[in-house]
Design a protein around this motif. Sequence first.
Motif, PDB file in Angstrom:
ATOM      1  N   GLY A   1      -0.421  -1.062 -12.421  1.00 30.28           N
ATOM      2  CA  GLY A   1      -1.210  -2.097 -11.770  1.00 30.28           C
ATOM      3  C   GLY A   1      -1.705  -1.811 -10.371  1.00 30.28           C
ATOM      4  O   GLY A   1      -2.288  -2.679  -9.736  1.00 30.28           O
ATOM      5  N   TRP A   2      -1.479  -0.615  -9.861  1.00 29.83           N
ATOM      6  CA  TRP A   2      -1.982  -0.256  -8.540  1.00 29.83           C
ATOM      7  C   TRP A   2      -3.461   0.105  -8.670  1.00 29.83           C
ATOM      8  O   TRP A   2      -3.890   0.620  -9.704  1.00 29.83           O
ATOM      9  N   ARG A   3      -4.233  -0.154  -7.623  1.00 28.87           N
ATOM     10  CA  ARG A   3      -5.666   0.138  -7.613  1.00 28.87           C
ATOM     11  C   ARG A   3      -6.013   0.982  -6.394  1.00 28.87           C
ATOM     12  O   ARG A   3      -5.470   0.772  -5.311  1.00 28.87           O
ATOM     13  N   GLU A   4      -6.940   1.914  -6.589  1.00 27.29           N
ATOM     14  CA  GLU A   4      -7.396   2.767  -5.491  1.00 27.29           C
ATOM     15  C   GLU A   4      -8.276   1.955  -4.549  1.00 27.29           C
ATOM     16  O   GLU A   4      -9.211   1.293  -4.981  1.00 27.29           O
ATOM     17  N   VAL A   5      -7.938   2.004  -3.247  1.00 27.93           N
ATOM     18  CA  VAL A   5      -8.718   1.251  -2.250  1.00 27.93           C
ATOM     19  C   VAL A   5      -9.201   2.144  -1.107  1.00 27.93           C
ATOM     20  O   VAL A   5      -9.839   1.664  -0.176  1.00 27.93           O
TER      21      VAL A   5
ATOM     22  N   TYR B   1       1.489   5.067 -10.935  1.00 25.06           N
ATOM     23  CA  TYR B   1       1.039   3.908 -10.162  1.00 25.06           C
ATOM     24  C   TYR B   1      -0.121   3.197 -10.846  1.00 25.06           C
ATOM     25  O   TYR B   1      -0.127   1.959 -10.956  1.00 25.06           O
ATOM     26  N   LEU B   2      -1.093   3.936 -11.323  1.00 24.79           N
ATOM     27  CA  LEU B   2      -2.248   3.317 -11.972  1.00 24.79           C
ATOM     28  C   LEU B   2      -1.837   2.567 -13.246  1.00 24.79           C
ATOM     29  O   LEU B   2      -2.350   1.481 -13.520  1.00 24.79           O
TER      30      LEU B   2
ATOM     31  N   LEU C   1      -1.512  -8.505  -9.901  1.00 27.30           N
ATOM     32  CA  LEU C   1      -1.384  -7.316 -10.730  1.00 27.30           C
ATOM     33  C   LEU C   1       0.105  -7.160 -11.019  1.00 27.30           C
ATOM     34  O   LEU C   1       0.904  -7.197 -10.092  1.00 27.30           O
TER      35      LEU C   1
ATOM     36  N   ARG D   1       0.843  -1.198   0.000  1.00 25.70           N
ATOM     37  CA  ARG D   1       0.000   0.000   0.000  1.00 25.70           C
ATOM     38  C   ARG D   1       0.874   1.242   0.000  1.00 25.70           C
ATOM     39  O   ARG D   1       2.023   1.213   0.405  1.00 25.70           O
TER      40      ARG D   1
ATOM     41  N   LEU E   1      -3.494   3.559  -2.428  1.00 28.62           N
ATOM     42  CA  LEU E   1      -3.351   2.629  -3.536  1.00 28.62           C
ATOM     43  C   LEU E   1      -2.814   1.301  -3.020  1.00 28.62           C
ATOM     44  O   LEU E   1      -2.073   1.267  -2.027  1.00 28.62           O
ATOM     45  N   GLU E   2      -3.186   0.229  -3.711  1.00 32.00           N
ATOM     46  CA  GLU E   2      -2.749  -1.104  -3.317  1.00 32.00           C
ATOM     47  C   GLU E   2      -2.272  -1.867  -4.545  1.00 32.00           C
ATOM     48  O   GLU E   2      -2.840  -1.741  -5.636  1.00 32.00           O
ATOM     49  N   TRP E   3      -1.242  -2.671  -4.342  1.00 30.32           N
ATOM     50  CA  TRP E   3      -0.740  -3.545  -5.393  1.00 30.32           C
ATOM     51  C   TRP E   3      -0.721  -4.976  -4.861  1.00 30.32           C
ATOM     52  O   TRP E   3      -0.295  -5.224  -3.739  1.00 30.32           O
TER      53      TRP E   3
END
Length: 145
Positions: free
Chosen positions: A119-123, A115-116, A142, A101, A136-138
């Motif tokens: 492969g990072w996703r907003e959480v 980041y997006l 991903l 994170r 953000l989380e990886w």
Amino acid sequence: MFKVRAATLSDSHAVQEIFRANIENAEWLPELARVSDFAKSSEGELVFVASSNDEEVVGFVSVHVDGSFIHHLYVRSDFQNKGIGRSLLSSLQHWLPVPWRLKCVQKNQRALSFYLRNGWREVGAGESEDGAYVVLEWRRELTVS
């Protein structure tokens, strides 16, 4: 070609200079929040550097191991867009448990896009002295490209 390795005491000056330059040039960061003392800002973190063939430090990542939290990721301005940030993050796959994170200030569109794209996703989201941010989380499934 760049090599990622654990930072040593002899890397301290180069890491501090990369940190200071990035913070001073961060137009997205409020003036009052521009703390440029890397040692103080990263206390208790593990730091890894990317170095060039001649061992010149050109970027770094600092990590809170507990919680797999990426605190800082900076690359020297004259070495940006050469895959160094991706290499630094990819190097963590060998030892840092996922998910990872980090917090990214929303006004820092360049970092957020990076980041997006990787492969990072907003959480989550929140507000700090630096302004509104996203969490953000990886995850391993991903891929860092």
